[in-house]
Scaffold this motif. Structure first.
Motif, short mmCIF file in Angstrom:
data_model
loop_
_atom_site.label_atom_id
_atom_site.label_comp_id
_atom_site.label_asym_id
_atom_site.label_seq_id
_atom_site.Cartn_x
_atom_site.Cartn_y
_atom_site.Cartn_z
N ILE A 149 -5.45 4.09 4.60
CA ILE A 149 -5.49 5.51 4.97
C ILE A 149 -6.93 5.95 5.22
O ILE A 149 -7.21 6.75 6.11
CB ILE A 149 -4.78 6.35 3.89
CG1 ILE A 149 -3.28 6.09 4.01
CG2 ILE A 149 -5.09 7.84 4.03
CD1 ILE A 149 -2.46 6.47 2.85
N GLY A 150 -7.85 5.38 4.44
CA GLY A 150 -9.27 5.67 4.65
C GLY A 150 -9.71 5.34 6.07
O GLY A 150 -10.58 6.01 6.65
N LYS B 236 -7.65 5.35 8.65
CA LYS B 236 -6.77 6.00 9.64
C LYS B 236 -6.94 7.52 9.64
O LYS B 236 -6.04 8.25 10.07
CB LYS B 236 -5.30 5.64 9.32
CG LYS B 236 -4.95 4.19 9.60
CD LYS B 236 -4.95 3.92 11.08
CE LYS B 236 -4.92 2.42 11.35
NZ LYS B 236 -5.24 2.11 12.74
N THR B 237 -8.06 7.98 9.14
CA THR B 237 -8.24 9.44 9.05
C THR B 237 -8.20 10.09 10.42
O THR B 237 -7.66 11.18 10.58
CB THR B 237 -9.57 9.79 8.35
OG1 THR B 237 -10.58 9.00 8.93
CG2 THR B 237 -9.49 9.55 6.87
N ARG B 238 -8.78 9.40 11.42
CA ARG B 238 -8.79 9.99 12.76
C ARG B 238 -7.38 10.09 13.32
O ARG B 238 -6.99 11.10 13.90
CB ARG B 238 -9.68 9.17 13.70
CG ARG B 238 -11.16 9.52 13.50
CD ARG B 238 -12.04 8.64 14.29
NE ARG B 238 -12.07 7.28 13.76
CZ ARG B 238 -12.85 6.32 14.23
NH1 ARG B 238 -13.63 6.54 15.25
NH2 ARG B 238 -12.86 5.12 13.69
N GLY C 1 -5.71 12.91 11.66
CA GLY C 1 -6.21 14.18 12.19
C GLY C 1 -5.58 14.50 13.54
O GLY C 1 -5.17 15.65 13.77
N ALA D 170 -3.25 11.65 2.51
CA ALA D 170 -3.35 11.55 3.96
C ALA D 170 -2.65 12.72 4.63
O ALA D 170 -3.17 13.35 5.57
CB ALA D 170 -2.73 10.24 4.44
N LYS E 98 -4.51 16.14 4.59
CA LYS E 98 -5.87 16.24 5.14
C LYS E 98 -5.89 17.36 6.18
O LYS E 98 -4.93 17.50 6.95
CB LYS E 98 -6.29 14.92 5.79
CG LYS E 98 -6.83 13.90 4.79
CD LYS E 98 -7.41 12.72 5.53
CE LYS E 98 -7.72 11.58 4.61
NZ LYS E 98 -8.73 11.88 3.59
N VAL F 144 -11.22 16.49 9.40
CA VAL F 144 -11.15 15.07 9.76
C VAL F 144 -11.74 14.81 11.14
O VAL F 144 -12.41 13.80 11.35
CB VAL F 144 -9.68 14.59 9.70
CG1 VAL F 144 -9.54 13.16 10.20
CG2 VAL F 144 -9.15 14.69 8.28
N GLN G 282 -17.67 13.46 11.26
CA GLN G 282 -16.73 12.52 10.65
C GLN G 282 -16.34 11.43 11.64
O GLN G 282 -16.11 10.30 11.28
CB GLN G 282 -15.47 13.25 10.20
CG GLN G 282 -15.67 14.17 9.01
CD GLN G 282 -15.98 13.40 7.75
OE1 GLN G 282 -15.47 12.31 7.54
NE2 GLN G 282 -16.84 13.96 6.91
#
Lengths: 431, 449
Positions: B328-329, B331-333, B336, B435, B438, B443, B448
């Motif tokens: 997940i860290g 896949k933040t984009r 978002g 996730a 967020k 994000v 970022q």
């Protein structure tokens, strides 16, 4: 500058709370394995010790049904041997039937013992419940009965009702058994002088003891003092193998003197060796259990790998900065592996503490589970002993802690290599 | 649809999830093997106890037994729900072989072999008279003496795989049995110098029930002989227990209720007769309660093992948690972008939970398949180890175990797999929720990205 980089890097690692997860996992696995190995080893040691405690360290047990005449003479010869602390004679009957009272018949094993001399080999007096106080008189035959022969422990607490047990003291009981050379069973009537509680289920639930002189006279009238087993206690720290050799020598000489053609050196054996086969099986079961739990605990390596990899990925810029400040690739790698070792040491330290606390207080934990949940986990009838062994076996602890530290270092190895391969120029460029 | 597509894409694209799958597979493999063997041992032990006891047992806690059983046995035999009824004499005795010194205390059980075989699995445990239990007590050596069926371990030593090498005919052995007969008040039935009763029996068969205490410490005698030896035939006939087998189609609860009701009526009818007080010690129990004291420790060990595995399973949950935290860290984009085009928070959560479910399903499927394959070959492997290294998991000369249980219990495997998938979802839940919640504005801001 390198020292500063090292300090910074270590600080980053210490600030990641997720590292606590890996310490907790190592501690849990370590603690669990220590408890399992200590309990199992304690059980095995208890089996071995119960044999030594109840039968002496070395036993002269003639093959078949041979009887040792003039055993006093043999005992005095044995006690002259430097490694022998004391010896005592036993006359056994393989089986007997005990009538305890209305509707109460039990199959038992019968031992004739030297009441006075036995304490020097086995703490017989210590085992007596002491619920006597009933004047039996000197004229009547007396015997001692295992606590499990006269009563059953409570189903939940596994404790005996000592008031109920005490009611048997002074009671006249009848026992029937058989002897060699006679087709007719022997009947013995005696009064229960006291109740014996060794804490070993096999002895407590099956054995009846009588003075050897009385039993010899009842079973083999007119044959004088005879025994079929000599139990020997060695002096503390004596080498058992050397002691057995010396005792075999005394036994051989005694056999020659008394013309006992059947006397063989093989009659002399340590009580531990008599149980060796069973102990070997227990050790095998313990090995299997440790292997299974060890393999499952191997998941810790994966966990530490993941956590350290996560740290590398999230702190990649910091690593790049530190490297750009002068810390070399190998330095970064060593730092991560070192940190893995720190996690292993911390985890195994907590694990040892948890394992030690659990093992030492296992009887209290079991009592609490019994009273709170009504679930009696330990029963003497199932596990042979009335108390759960609660000794921590440090030999296993060292191995388990060592394995945990190595596992943590292994888990940290690949992330350490990944960290060492970080190229500051690629990570730190503006775009 | 997009949820499934995205979850599948993550599953195939992210190599790190192989670690989570490996952790799950390893855990499932070990648990499937160990629990299948353990459950097999416990079920086998229960089945042997069931076979030994029948479906229902009416028994007295006292060796004195109870009287007025004949009418009740006849009444039960007339009922359709019971297909086997066997009155039994139980007691302790001393056994000695004439001419030999060794004597052992053992349990004596007096039975009618036909009735007892109908009510319990007694007939199947015989070696020489499995097909004709009515002849179980007919000895071929001394027809004038009664026969006996002795526990197999008393006269034979078991081989390396728990087998007993029998002679073509029963061994020519005599057993001198001595017991204390008790009167109906519980006192010694015989006064004077010799209160015991002794009789010689000839070996006519042996019984191999698979239960240590039965095979190593019990002798079956003909019912009448045992009743006579224990002096339970005079002044009133007494027995210690009645074993009952229910007809096919009769459930245990239904059968038990009927027997209990019939017994209550029987006690009521006879309550004013002499020796009716002996009914006070009698209980009506199903086979499981009757043998509970013996079965319970094994069940407890199984429970303990389950708890230990559950504790170790927590590590797998941790592994999954960390793996998903990492994924997940990275896949933040994506998250978002999804959130900014209108995907709800819980939809994002469900994508990652679906992904975790896939990891759980595939990992546990691999572990379960490997476990089943191992179980299928477990006895072959043990045979090979024994032939080459003389190593056995359990020494059959010490433990009353035949083959290592290797039945694949699909119910058990289903539970283990369900637990593994549950562990995967549990481990992924916190990262998935993080996730899902967020904020796209945070994000997707340029620093970022």
């Amino acid at each position: 500058m390198k020292h500063l980089s090292f300090f910074l890097c270590f600080k980053y690692l210490c600030r990641k709370k997720i590292v606590l997860l890996s310490i907790a996992s190592v501690a849990m696995c370590c603690g669990l394995l220590i408890v399992v190995s200590s309990l199992f080893s304690g059980f095995i040691a208890a089996v071995e010790n119960s044999a030594s405690e109840n039968m002496g360290d070395v036993v002269i047990d003639p093959y078949g049904s041979m009887r040792v005449p003039d055993y006093d003479e043999l005992i005095s010869e044995l006690e002259k041997v430097d490694v022998v602390e004391a010896a005592t004679a036993v006359l056994s009957s393989n089986g007997g039937l005990l009538f305890l009272g209305k509707g109460n018949v039990r199959a038992v094993l019968l031992w004739g013992i030297e009441v006075g001399r036995r304490d020097a080999v086995s703490p017989f007096s210590k085992y007596l419940v002491g619920s006597g106080g009933v004047d039996i008189g000197d004229e009547v035959a007396v015997g001692y009965v295992g606590i499990g022969v006269v009563a059953k422990p409570d189903a939940v607490t596994d404790e005996y009702d000592y008031d109920e047990v005490g009611e048997f003291v002074g009671r006249k009981v009848r026992l029937t058994t058989a002897v060699s050379g006679s087709d007719k069973p022997r009947r013995i009537t005696f009064h229960i002088a006291d109740i014996s509680q060794t804490g070993v289920h096999q002895f407590d639930s099956n054995f009846v003891y009588m003075p050897i002189e009385e039993l010899s006279e009842q079973l083999y009238p007119g044959k004088g003092k005879i025994a079929d087993m000599i139990q020997i206690k060695l002096v503390g720290g004596a080498d058992e193998e050397a002691a057995v050799d010396k005792i075999r020598g005394v036994w051989r000489e005694f056999g020659k003197k008394k013309k006992l053609d059947w006397a063989s050196p093989l009659d002399v054996e340590t009580s531990r060796l008599k149980q060796a086969r069973l102990i070997g099986e227990y050790r095998k079961q313990m090995g299997m259990l440790m292997l299974i739990f060890g393999v499952v605990s191997g998941g810790v390596i994966l966990l530490i790998f993941c956590i350290f990899y996560l740290i590398v990925m999230t702190k990649i810029k910091d690593i790049a900065i530190i490297k750009s400040c002068g810390l070399g690739s190998s330095g970064v790698a060593v730092l991560f592996v070192f940190f893995g070792l720190v996690v292993g040491v911390a985890g195994s330290g907590f694990g040892i503490l948890i394992g030690w606390l659990m093992t030492k207080n296992i009887n209290a934990v079991e009592a609490w589970v019994s009273s709170a949940l009504g679930l009696n986990l330990w029963k003497s009838s199932t596990y042979m002993f009335s108390r759960i062994p609660n000794v921590v076996y440090w030999d296993y602890v060292y191995w388990i802690a060592g394995a945990a530290i190595v596992a943590a270092a292994l888990g940290a190895l690949v992330p350490a290599i990944a960290a060492s391969r970080v190229r500051p120029v690629r990570i730190l460029r503006y775009e | 649809m997009y949820k499934l597509m995205l979850a599948t894409r993550y599953f195939f694209k992210r190599r790190i999830n192989l670690l989570a799958m490996a952790a799950i597979a390893l855990c499932v493999f070990i648990v499937v093997v160990v629990m299948s063997v353990m459950i097999g041992l416990v079920s086998d032990f229960k089945e042997k106890n069931h076979s030994y006891s029948g479906d229902c047992v009416i028994h007295s806690d006292s060796l004195v037994g109870f009287a007025y059983y004949e009418d009740f046995v006849s009444e039960l035999e007339g009922e359709k729900f019971a297909c086997g009824v066997s009155p039994v004499i139980d007691g302790f005795g001393l056994m000695r072989r004439p001419g030999y010194e060794d004597n052992i205390g053992l349990q004596i059980r007096g039975v009618d072999p036909v009735k007892h075989s109908a009510a319990t699995g007694f007939g199947d445990t015989l070696y020489y008279h499995k097909d004709n239990p009515e002849k179980a007590f007919e000895n071929i050596y001394e027809p004038n003496l009664p026969g006996s069926v002795i526990g197999v371990s008393i006269i034979y030593k078991s081989g390396s795989f728990g087998e007993y090498d029998h002679f073509p005919v029963p061994r020519d052995l005599k057993f001198e049995i001595t017991c204390f007969p008790l009167n109906a008040k519980g006192g010694l039935a015989r006064g004077g110098a010799d209160p015991t009763s002794t009789k010689v029996f000839v070996n006519s068969d042996d019984t191999h029930s698979g239960l240590v205490k039965v095979d190593g410490g019990m002798i079956y005698l003909p019912f009448d002989e045992a009743q006579s030896m224990f002096e339970m035939g005079w002044p009133i006939k007494r027995i210690n227990s009645i074993h009952i087998k229910f007809s096919k189609g009769v459930s245990a609860d239904e059968g038990m209720a009927k027997v209990a009701a019939m017994w209550a009526k029987h006690v009521e009818r006879n309550k004013d007769k002499t020796y009716a007080n002996l009914f006070d010690n009698v209980s009506v129990e199903d086979w499981f309660r009757y043998r509970r004291e013996i079965i319970a420790p094994m069940e407890k060990e199984q429970t303990m093992l389950t708890i230990l595995f559950a504790m170790l399973g927590i590590i797998t949950v941790f592994v999954i948690f960390v793996v998903f935290y990492m994924i997940i860290g990275h896949k933040t984009r994506d998250i978002g972008i999804m959130r900014s085009i209108g995907v709800s928070s819980w939809s994002v959560v469900s994508i990652f939970l679906l992904f975790a479910g896939m990891v759980g399903v595939v990992g546990s499927a691999i572990g379960a398949s490997a476990g089943c394959s191992f179980l299928v070959k477990i006895n072959d492997m043990e045979d090979w180890l024994f032939e080459n290294y003389e190593w056995q998991l359990w020494n059959r000369e010490i433990y009353a175990i035949g083959e290592i249980p290797h039945d694949i219990e699909f119910n058990v495997i289903a539970v283990i797999v369900a637990c593994a998938i549950g562990a995967a979802l549990l481990g992924a839940f916190v990262p998935a929720v993080q996730a899902g919640f967020k904020r796209p504005v945070e994000v997707l801001q340029v620093n970022q990205v």
